[in-house]
Design an enzyme around this catalytic site. Sequence first.
Site, mmCIF file in Angstrom:
data_model
loop_
_atom_site.group_PDB
_atom_site.id
_atom_site.type_symbol
_atom_site.label_atom_id
_atom_site.label_comp_id
_atom_site.label_asym_id
_atom_site.label_seq_id
_atom_site.Cartn_x
_atom_site.Cartn_y
_atom_site.Cartn_z
ATOM 1 C CG ASP A 1 -2.377 -0.274 0.766
ATOM 2 O OD1 ASP A 1 -2.596 -0.417 -0.442
ATOM 3 O OD2 ASP A 1 -3.268 -0.339 1.632
ATOM 4 C CG ASP B 1 -9.455 -8.393 11.599
ATOM 5 O OD1 ASP B 1 -10.132 -7.441 12.012
ATOM 6 O OD2 ASP B 1 -8.358 -8.678 12.109
HETATM 7 O O1 LIG Z 1 -3.758 1.206 4.715
HETATM 8 C C1 LIG Z 1 -3.315 0.138 5.145
HETATM 9 C C2 LIG Z 1 -3.113 -0.119 6.512
HETATM 10 C C3 LIG Z 1 -2.600 -1.348 6.899
HETATM 11 N N1 LIG Z 1 -2.297 -2.286 5.973
HETATM 12 C C4 LIG Z 1 -1.692 -3.572 6.388
HETATM 13 O O2 LIG Z 1 -2.513 -4.211 7.321
HETATM 14 C C5 LIG Z 1 -1.736 -5.094 8.105
HETATM 15 C C6 LIG Z 1 -2.221 -5.073 9.528
HETATM 16 O O3 LIG Z 1 -1.872 -3.864 10.116
HETATM 17 P P1 LIG Z 1 -1.046 -3.817 11.461
HETATM 18 O O4 LIG Z 1 -0.807 -2.406 11.792
HETATM 19 O O5 LIG Z 1 0.079 -4.737 11.381
HETATM 20 O O6 LIG Z 1 -2.152 -4.333 12.427
HETATM 21 P P2 LIG Z 1 -2.100 -5.411 13.572
HETATM 22 O O7 LIG Z 1 -2.907 -4.860 14.653
HETATM 23 O O8 LIG Z 1 -0.752 -5.835 13.922
HETATM 24 O O9 LIG Z 1 -2.868 -6.560 12.807
HETATM 25 C C7 LIG Z 1 -3.956 -7.302 13.284
HETATM 26 O O10 LIG Z 1 -5.156 -6.560 13.380
HETATM 27 C C8 LIG Z 1 -5.660 -6.011 12.154
HETATM 28 C C9 LIG Z 1 -7.016 -5.409 12.455
HETATM 29 O O11 LIG Z 1 -6.862 -4.309 13.236
HETATM 30 C C10 LIG Z 1 -5.817 -7.095 11.109
HETATM 31 O O12 LIG Z 1 -6.157 -6.489 9.897
HETATM 32 C C11 LIG Z 1 -4.534 -7.847 10.954
HETATM 33 O O13 LIG Z 1 -4.688 -8.882 10.026
HETATM 34 C C12 LIG Z 1 -4.118 -8.418 12.275
HETATM 35 O O14 LIG Z 1 -2.885 -9.081 12.141
HETATM 36 C C13 LIG Z 1 -0.276 -4.641 7.962
HETATM 37 O O15 LIG Z 1 0.439 -5.623 7.288
HETATM 38 C C14 LIG Z 1 -0.385 -3.367 7.142
HETATM 39 O O16 LIG Z 1 0.676 -3.237 6.282
HETATM 40 C C15 LIG Z 1 -2.495 -2.063 4.639
HETATM 41 O O17 LIG Z 1 -2.200 -2.912 3.799
HETATM 42 N N2 LIG Z 1 -3.011 -0.861 4.251
#
Ligand SMILES: O=c1ccn([C@@H]2O[C@H](COP(=O)(O)OP(=O)(O)O[C@H]3O[C@H](CO)[C@@H](O)[C@H](O)[C@H]3O)[C@@H](O)[C@H]2O)c(=O)[nH]1
Length: 646
Positions: free
Chosen positions: A95, A357
């Site tokens: 992204d 999710d």
């Molecule tokens: O505009 C965006 C914002 C985030 N992401 C991706 O979304 C993923 C999840 O984001 P992250 O900040 O890592 O969130 P986490 O809280 O660590 O992730 C958990 O919680 C999220 C919901 O809040 C779920 O979407 C994820 O799958 C889950 O692993 C990452 O790989 C980001 O790169 C995108 O692709 N585009």
Amino acid sequence: MERKGDGSGLGCSELSFGSVFTGSSPKLSDGTRFTGSPSRTGSLKDTRNSCPRVDVFVCTADPTIEPPIMVISTVLSAMAYDYPPEKLAIYLSDDAGSDLTFYALLEASIFARQWIPFCKKFNVQPRSPAAYFVSTSPPDDGGGQSQTRDFLAIKKLYREMEDRIETATMLGRIPEEARLKHEGFSQWDSYSSKRDHDTILKILIDSKDPCSTDIDGSALPTLVYLAREKRPQHFHNFKAGAMNALIRVSSKISNGANHSQSRLFLRVITNVEFHGTDGCGGPLYIGTGCFHRRDTLCGREFNQDSKIDWKKHDDHRRQQSVHELEAEAKTLASCTFEQNTQWGNEMGLKYGCPVEDVITGLSIQCKGWKSAYLNPERKAFLGLAPSTLPQVLVQHKRWSEGDFQILLSQYSPAWYAHGRISLGLQLGYCCYCLWAPNCLATLYYSIIPSLCLLKGISLFPQVSSPWFLPFAYVIFGKYISSLVEFIRADGTVLGWWNEQRIWLYKRTSSYLFATTDTILKKLGFGDTAFAITDKVADEDVSERYEKEMMEFGSASPMFVVLSTLAMLNLFCLVGVVKKVIMNESFARLYQTMPLQILLCGVLVLVNFPLYQGLLLRKDRGRMPTSVTLKSSAVALLVCAIFSFLH
Ligand SMILES: O=c1ccn([C@@H]2O[C@H](COP(=O)(O)OP(=O)(O)O[C@H]3O[C@H](CO)[C@@H](O)[C@H](O)[C@H]3O)[C@@H](O)[C@H]2O)c(=O)[nH]1
């Protein structure tokens, strides 16, 4: 002389804790309907034909906080799955549309030719090269000379690749030689910024191409880079938008029946709570570590015809060339593709919620689909959990805010899901959705009993009263059961005690801010945001992490709240001790307010790292002086006002 307190706040708090406790009751159910795992159902070679196609989605959004080398390690670990390569496709959604991430993926596509056969030959664990080379030393002679030689050779290759990628990341520029060598980079010619660019799509490895083989001549899994189109005038819907673009693009390229995503590991949630919800219709979708059937994500209702004959569905022939396929797939990731469609609503991951999710998983289960919990001994997914307190608090603010929004949304587990999923699962969802508002009860317990203790106001029944027993039972019962759960999930007593700390910090800061923001948004102030969890830490931060020191370092408003609560409890405890020394008998105080003394004492103990950060530490991870001053002043003021008013 002690006085009797007003019990209404206490009653509301108990009700609030009780509702969350009831919501967590599904974890008591003995779940796990599905116990099969590839290792138990025979070798994958035997079942090769019946294996469904699998598309694995890896997302990234910022090369600074999600470094390309880390991203490609995840990609390489998925590419090295013990799975028929012609049935496996890995998609990286970027992204940030960063040419650095593309460059790293290009390097990974070359390194994979050596890494995959090495993993298969020596049954390597873990299969993320970064994790493997950190945790494994060269095999001793038991592995034979060839294994040592291969290990050293592949490690050298990995380190060289790592060097090239890290140098490019540090300089913020791709080596000219690489740029000229690969036509994929030309797609950045029209690139303006991460928020304004065309779709960039490249099939780096096509498993259907007979030339795409590893050094042993075996086929490689498909590997695709995608940066969906971004324009400032089109809202991109964060990760949900990225996932929906991936769902469409992958349906064109490989059409794997299932999807999974990598990252994350939560001990009690995955090991205990999901195990329990499995008995009530299946665990929640938490965005990572899950496999889906493609049609569940595309909004299909479950019915009797939903059963798939995997062998029949396996036939994914293709007439076009790779270039034609890329051109066609690109249109599916354009900004305008979703206009006037059901994407983000009835199809794909849902938009408008920071936990896309969970809300998507709930709607899938409401359409009659069941999920299954599988927790094999060899973990299917290992991930990166935040290692500093600020990262944890930001992540939990997003999660609890999103879950609270779901409770108040049209898909609320409290009413929309009623009759569509089992009552147990409904309660299970409500338990997470109530995380944020539950902060009020925790805040009440962190403030009022201690202030009342300072003033000699008794809130709980006395030790001699029969009503003391239910309170004592609930408090001890809760803590003993949470300790048992933690140990059952392979935790330690010290780990559990630290978990209690984080439990308190999350509830009194992340959840408080999440509740406030959700209410403000409901009233029309503020937009949905997605604060990406930082996946890197400075060297000195990592050093402190290794020494198990809590990281503060910033003057965040969440830290001001935490510090104020910690100072308030310290002042109250000091006040009580002073009282005992001056004139009161401790025995009498203990007889009338035992639970308040216990609560205040435990809060001071739990907050010990905060006092260290506020008052004793000198390193860069300490609490900034401004936070110490603000929190001490506010805590003193609150104590003074309370003493004055009562
Ligand atoms: O505009 C965006 C914002 C985030 N992401 C991706 O979304 C993923 C999840 O984001 P992250 O900040 O890592 O969130 P986490 O809280 O660590 O992730 C958990 O919680 C999220 C919901 O809040 C779920 O979407 C994820 O799958 C889950 O692993 C990452 O790989 C980001 O790169 C995108 O692709 N585009």
